[in-house]
Design a protein around this motif. Structure first.
Motif, short mmCIF file in Angstrom:
data_model
loop_
_atom_site.label_atom_id
_atom_site.label_comp_id
_atom_site.label_asym_id
_atom_site.label_seq_id
_atom_site.Cartn_x
_atom_site.Cartn_y
_atom_site.Cartn_z
N GLY A 209 0.80 -1.22 0.00
CA GLY A 209 0.00 0.00 0.00
C GLY A 209 0.83 1.27 0.00
N ALA A 210 1.98 1.23 0.72
CA ALA A 210 2.82 2.43 0.80
C ALA A 210 3.36 2.83 -0.57
CB ALA A 210 3.98 2.16 1.76
N GLU A 211 3.52 1.84 -1.48
CA GLU A 211 4.02 2.16 -2.82
C GLU A 211 2.98 2.89 -3.65
OE1 GLU A 211 6.02 -1.11 -4.92
OE2 GLU A 211 5.77 -2.30 -3.09
N LEU A 212 1.72 2.61 -3.40
CA LEU A 212 0.65 3.15 -4.23
C LEU A 212 0.03 4.41 -3.65
CD1 LEU A 212 -1.10 -0.22 -5.14
CD2 LEU A 212 0.43 1.11 -6.58
N HIS A 213 0.13 4.59 -2.36
CA HIS A 213 -0.51 5.76 -1.73
C HIS A 213 0.12 7.02 -2.28
CE1 HIS A 213 -2.12 8.42 1.36
NE2 HIS A 213 -3.02 7.45 1.61
N GLY A 214 -0.73 7.91 -2.77
CA GLY A 214 -0.27 9.16 -3.35
C GLY A 214 0.05 9.06 -4.83
N GLN A 215 -0.09 7.87 -5.42
CA GLN A 215 0.15 7.68 -6.85
C GLN A 215 -1.16 7.80 -7.63
OE1 GLN A 215 3.31 7.26 -8.09
NE2 GLN A 215 3.97 7.57 -5.96
N ILE A 216 -1.03 8.16 -8.90
CA ILE A 216 -2.21 8.22 -9.77
C ILE A 216 -2.65 6.78 -10.06
CG2 ILE A 216 -3.09 8.92 -12.03
CD1 ILE A 216 -2.59 11.23 -10.13
N PHE A 217 -3.95 6.56 -9.97
CA PHE A 217 -4.48 5.21 -10.16
C PHE A 217 -4.17 4.67 -11.56
CE2 PHE A 217 -8.15 2.36 -11.13
CZ PHE A 217 -7.76 1.32 -10.31
N GLY A 218 -4.35 5.45 -12.59
CA GLY A 218 -3.90 5.08 -13.93
C GLY A 218 -4.90 4.40 -14.83
#
Length: 394
Positions: free
Chosen positions: A51-60
């Motif tokens: 989850g930490a890798e994806l949090h704050g990233q654009i879903f895409g």
């Protein structure tokens, strides 16, 4: 839009967080810009990412509220997962947001792909067979055919292949066939296999078509598996039928020749001097190759003339045949010499003629050979009776 403002914000969000955290489907919450603000453990497992890798990233992925779509997710190990995605509008942390649910359908899609591959493989196997194959369900409806079956229909003038393809009623066609066609008999046998009365059913039937009369052998066995039905193979046995007919006619001809030979041998023994009988035991081909070739040439001319008469429906001349029989008598030809000449003539014509013409040669040759033996026997009888003086052929 789902709003959680009816409860105190912290309480509502905590409740939503608790629900989605334990949901078996992957859940992701993104803000209006598409940035990931929350995801549960099921989503982490599906995406194979922490989850930490994806949090704050654009879903895409493109998101359309209220619609359902399937998306392919590329995992870090290079494998793809397939997810069914749904999008709902919610309020999260006091702002408009989107709730994305991802249901992992990878296994289902893999199973469907494997099923399609298995079905395609089965069809490929059917199409690799030269026999015409039809698969029926328990009601007698066609559920699968191979290319050989469709090609058979094309060759026999079927313009609407749907009438013999998947969905067509095979049993109805058999039942509608008139007397003498074999349809009702075939239907009875097929139904006996379906009910378990017969382990298999075989049936031979004629099939008229543009290429003339052909014969087929039908073989039906139960469909193995969960679905009840039949697998039917149609094999063209026209060549075997014709070969059997030719063999039967040949055997009948041989018996007629044997009877004629016995008569000729007895006449020959009376008509020849003893020393001549002893000196002429060798076949004509060996003791006089030149005369054998001359007899073969004259026999071939008679054969061609008989074939031409057959085509033009005119009577074949009988005098040349009688003259050949008498000439063979002057060189002391035996019945086996006539058979040798006949077989050699057939061998020569079998090298460059189609089967239909060979059949005509065989039929005409049989009649010529029998008549020729009759003339030879008559010649020897006349010599034995003293009606004709023996003269050696030059």
């Amino acid at each position: 839009m789902i709003s959680i403002e009816t409860q105190p914000r912290s309480t509502a969000e905590d409740n939503l967080r608790a629900i989605v955290s334990h949901d078996a489907d992957g859940t992701i919450i993104v803000d209006s810009s598409g940035t990931v603000r929350f995801l549960n453990s099921a989503a982490e497992k599906l995406l194979d990412r922490h989850g930490a890798e994806l949090h704050g990233q654009i879903f895409g992925f493109p998101l359309v509220v209220g619609e359902r779509a399937e998306v392919e997710v590329l995992r870090p190990n290079g494998e793809f997962a397939v997810a069914e995605m749904r999008v709902l509008s919610i309020v999260w942390e006091g702002q408009d947001a989107l709730l994305i649910t991802l249901r992992d359908v990878t296994f289902e899609r893999q199973a469907e792909a494997a099923l399609r591959e298995a079905e395609a493989f089965s069809i490929a196997i059917l199409n690799s067979l030269t026999s015409e194959i039809v698969v029926l369900d328990k009601q007698g409806k066609i559920v699968a055919v191979n290319e050989a079956w469709l090609e058979f229909g094309r060759q026999n003038g079927v313009t609407d292949l749907a009438s013999i393809g998947v969905g067509a009623d095979y049993f109805a066609v058999c039942a509608a066939s008139g007397p003498g066609t074999g349809g009702p008999e075939a239907l009875q046998g097929l139904q006996a296999v379906l009910t378990g009365q017969l382990a298999e059913f075989t049936y031979e039937y004629p099939c008229p078509g543009p290429q003339g009369m052909r014969w087929f052998a039908l073989r039906a066995v139960p469909l193995r598996g969960e679905r009840q039905g039949l697998v039917i193979a149609h094999n063209d046995i026209t060549a075997q039928r014709r070969a059997a007919q030719i063999a039967a006619e040949a055997e009948m001809l041989r018996e007629q020749v044997r009877q004629m030979e016995r008569e000729l041998v007895s006449v020959e023994a009376i008509s020849r001097p003893d020393e001549m009988v002893r000196s002429l035991l060798a076949p004509l081909r060996q003791r006089d190759p030149e005369r054998f070739q001359k007899g073969l040439s004259r026999y071939g001319e008679l054969l061609e003339a008989a074939l031409a008469s057959r085509v033009h429906r005119t009577p074949a001349p009988s005098r040349p045949l009688r003259e050949l029989g008498e000439w063979l008598g002057t060189i002391w030809a035996a019945p086996r010499d006539l058979i040798d000449i006949h077989l050699q003539a057939m061998r020569e014509r079998s090298q460059h003629n189609p089967p239909k013409k060979l059949q005509a040669y065989f039929e005409e040759g049989r009649l010529i050979l029998l008549e020729l033996m009759g003339h030879l026997a008559s010649y020897y009888r006349s010599i034995a009776a003293g009606e004709l003086p023996f003269r050696d052929s030059e």
